[in-house]
Design a protein around this motif. Structure first.
Motif, PDB file in Angstrom:
ATOM      1  N   TYR A 117       0.858  -1.186   0.000  1.00 49.79           N
ATOM      2  CA  TYR A 117       0.000   0.000   0.000  1.00 49.79           C
ATOM      3  C   TYR A 117       0.890   1.230   0.000  1.00 49.79           C
ATOM      4  N   ASN A 118       0.653   2.140  -0.926  1.00 49.17           N
ATOM      5  CA  ASN A 118       1.424   3.386  -1.044  1.00 49.17           C
ATOM      6  C   ASN A 118       2.895   3.185  -0.678  1.00 49.17           C
ATOM      7  N   SER A 119       3.327   3.677   0.461  1.00 49.95           N
ATOM      8  CA  SER A 119       4.744   3.555   0.833  1.00 49.95           C
ATOM      9  C   SER A 119       4.970   2.484   1.890  1.00 49.95           C
ATOM     10  N   VAL A 120       4.151   1.449   1.841  1.00 46.99           N
ATOM     11  CA  VAL A 120       4.303   0.332   2.761  1.00 46.99           C
ATOM     12  C   VAL A 120       4.711  -0.906   1.970  1.00 46.99           C
ATOM     13  N   TYR A 121       5.952  -1.295   2.170  1.00 44.55           N
ATOM     14  CA  TYR A 121       6.521  -2.478   1.538  1.00 44.55           C
ATOM     15  C   TYR A 121       6.837  -3.483   2.649  1.00 44.55           C
ATOM     16  N   LEU A 122       6.465  -4.728   2.428  1.00 45.77           N
ATOM     17  CA  LEU A 122       6.660  -5.753   3.447  1.00 45.77           C
ATOM     18  C   LEU A 122       7.256  -7.016   2.841  1.00 45.77           C
ATOM     19  N   SER A 123       8.124  -7.651   3.602  1.00 48.01           N
ATOM     20  CA  SER A 123       8.592  -8.983   3.223  1.00 48.01           C
ATOM     21  C   SER A 123       7.512  -9.972   3.660  1.00 48.01           C
ATOM     22  N   ASP A 124       7.591 -11.199   3.181  1.00 47.71           N
ATOM     23  CA  ASP A 124       6.634 -12.222   3.601  1.00 47.71           C
ATOM     24  C   ASP A 124       6.702 -12.420   5.116  1.00 47.71           C
ATOM     25  N   GLU A 125       7.920 -12.400   5.650  1.00 50.77           N
ATOM     26  CA  GLU A 125       8.106 -12.570   7.092  1.00 50.77           C
ATOM     27  C   GLU A 125       7.447 -11.429   7.873  1.00 50.77           C
ATOM     28  N   LEU A 127       4.955  -9.508   6.859  1.00 48.07           N
ATOM     29  CA  LEU A 127       3.501  -9.632   6.727  1.00 48.07           C
ATOM     30  C   LEU A 127       2.973 -10.691   7.685  1.00 48.07           C
ATOM     31  N   ASN A 128       3.664 -11.814   7.782  1.00 46.55           N
ATOM     32  CA  ASN A 128       3.246 -12.863   8.719  1.00 46.55           C
ATOM     33  C   ASN A 128       3.274 -12.365  10.158  1.00 46.55           C
ATOM     34  N   MET A 129       4.327 -11.604  10.513  1.00 43.14           N
ATOM     35  CA  MET A 129       4.402 -11.046  11.864  1.00 43.14           C
ATOM     36  C   MET A 129       3.224 -10.119  12.127  1.00 43.14           C
ATOM     37  N   LEU A 130       2.917  -9.240  11.164  1.00 42.21           N
ATOM     38  CA  LEU A 130       1.803  -8.308  11.341  1.00 42.21           C
ATOM     39  C   LEU A 130       0.473  -9.034  11.458  1.00 42.21           C
ATOM     40  N   GLN A 131       0.293 -10.090  10.669  1.00 40.00           N
ATOM     41  CA  GLN A 131      -0.949 -10.857  10.760  1.00 40.00           C
ATOM     42  C   GLN A 131      -1.083 -11.510  12.137  1.00 40.00           C
ATOM     43  N   SER A 132       0.015 -11.962  12.680  1.00 40.70           N
ATOM     44  CA  SER A 132       0.009 -12.531  14.029  1.00 40.70           C
ATOM     45  C   SER A 132      -0.291 -11.449  15.069  1.00 40.70           C
ATOM     46  N   ILE A 133       0.325 -10.288  14.914  1.00 42.97           N
ATOM     47  CA  ILE A 133       0.097  -9.164  15.827  1.00 42.97           C
ATOM     48  C   ILE A 133      -1.360  -8.711  15.753  1.00 42.97           C
ATOM     49  N   ALA A 134      -1.944  -8.739  14.543  1.00 40.36           N
ATOM     50  CA  ALA A 134      -3.331  -8.290  14.343  1.00 40.36           C
ATOM     51  C   ALA A 134      -4.332  -9.182  15.073  1.00 40.36           C
ATOM     52  N   LYS A 135      -3.919 -10.377  15.475  1.00 42.48           N
ATOM     53  CA  LYS A 135      -4.796 -11.242  16.263  1.00 42.48           C
ATOM     54  C   LYS A 135      -4.860 -10.778  17.717  1.00 42.48           C
ATOM     55  N   LYS A 136      -3.878  -9.947  18.121  1.00 50.87           N
ATOM     56  CA  LYS A 136      -3.789  -9.489  19.511  1.00 50.87           C
ATOM     57  C   LYS A 136      -4.213  -8.031  19.680  1.00 50.87           C
ATOM     58  N   THR A 137      -4.054  -7.239  18.625  1.00 47.31           N
ATOM     59  CA  THR A 137      -4.340  -5.809  18.723  1.00 47.31           C
ATOM     60  C   THR A 137      -4.665  -5.262  17.336  1.00 47.31           C
ATOM     61  N   GLU A 149      -8.136   5.128   7.399  1.00 40.60           N
ATOM     62  CA  GLU A 149      -7.348   3.977   7.850  1.00 40.60           C
ATOM     63  C   GLU A 149      -7.692   2.753   7.006  1.00 40.60           C
ATOM     64  N   ILE A 150      -6.691   1.977   6.714  1.00 37.89           N
ATOM     65  CA  ILE A 150      -6.847   0.731   5.976  1.00 37.89           C
ATOM     66  C   ILE A 150      -6.491  -0.398   6.940  1.00 37.89           C
ATOM     67  N   LYS A 151      -7.418  -1.284   7.179  1.00 35.82           N
ATOM     68  CA  LYS A 151      -7.151  -2.426   8.054  1.00 35.82           C
ATOM     69  C   LYS A 151      -6.209  -3.387   7.338  1.00 35.82           C
ATOM     70  N   LEU A 152      -5.382  -4.050   8.102  1.00 35.22           N
ATOM     71  CA  LEU A 152      -4.375  -4.935   7.542  1.00 35.22           C
ATOM     72  C   LEU A 152      -4.980  -5.980   6.618  1.00 35.22           C
ATOM     73  N   ASP A 153      -6.150  -6.520   6.956  1.00 32.06           N
ATOM     74  CA  ASP A 153      -6.731  -7.567   6.127  1.00 32.06           C
ATOM     75  C   ASP A 153      -7.281  -7.039   4.790  1.00 32.06           C
ATOM     76  N   LYS A 154      -7.267  -5.735   4.601  1.00 32.72           N
ATOM     77  CA  LYS A 154      -7.770  -5.133   3.357  1.00 32.72           C
ATOM     78  C   LYS A 154      -6.663  -4.820   2.344  1.00 32.72           C
ATOM     79  N   VAL A 155      -5.397  -4.996   2.723  1.00 28.90           N
ATOM     80  CA  VAL A 155      -4.318  -4.696   1.786  1.00 28.90           C
ATOM     81  C   VAL A 155      -4.182  -5.833   0.795  1.00 28.90           C
TER      82      VAL A 155
END
Length: 157
Positions: A117-125, A127-137, A149-155
């Protein structure tokens, strides 16, 4: 525990968008930069502290120092945490620091990352960390407070 108003992932750390937009929007009066390497670099720490806005204190801590500090007594400060490494969010959560909202603002490109998304570049690792974090907060992508705001699951995956 101290009051954290937002945890922002931005590889530029304390810069114009944060000083001019995020700090006033959040009414933050304290910024904590969490970065193990930066906390040990006196020169770079001094540069960041020199960008300290008026009436806002800036501290630079390792992850462990930040966790210990944040577990301290609430003194009425509204704290904005700035991090450039997603791993540090996981570590703060492992230290039982309550991060109620994670904002992804800017993560630049490199050979291991792809654009999400725009200026957000992520490695697979990452993205996996963020998806795990999104389960907690809550995890959102947003450059400026006025942006939608764009929710992580919408990218785009």
């Amino acid at each position: 525990m101290k009051k954290i108003v937002l945890t922002r992932v931005d590889d530029r750390l304390l810069h114009g968008q944060v000083v001019v937009s995020w700090i006033p929007y959040l009414k933050a009066n304290e910024v904590i930069v969490v970065d193990d390497e930066l906390a040990r670099d006196e020169f770079m720490s001094l540069l960041i502290k020199n960008a300290e806005p008026e009436n806002v204190s800036v501290n630079i801590f390792t992850v462990e120092e930040a966790a210990n500090y944040l577990k301290g007594e609430d003194t009425g400060s509204k704290i904005l945490i700035l991090i450039k490494n997603i791993e540090y969010i996981e570590k703060l959560l492992e230290f039982n620091i309550a991060l109620n909202q994670i904002n992804i603002g800017n993560l630049g490109s490199n050979s291991k990352r792809k654009k999400y998304y725009n200026s957000v570049y992520l490695s697979d690792e990452e993205l996996n960390m963020l998806q795990s974090i999104a389960k907690k907060t809550e995890v959102e992508i947003r450059m400026l407070p006025k942006d939608k705001e764009i929710k992580l699951d919408k990218v785009n995956k």
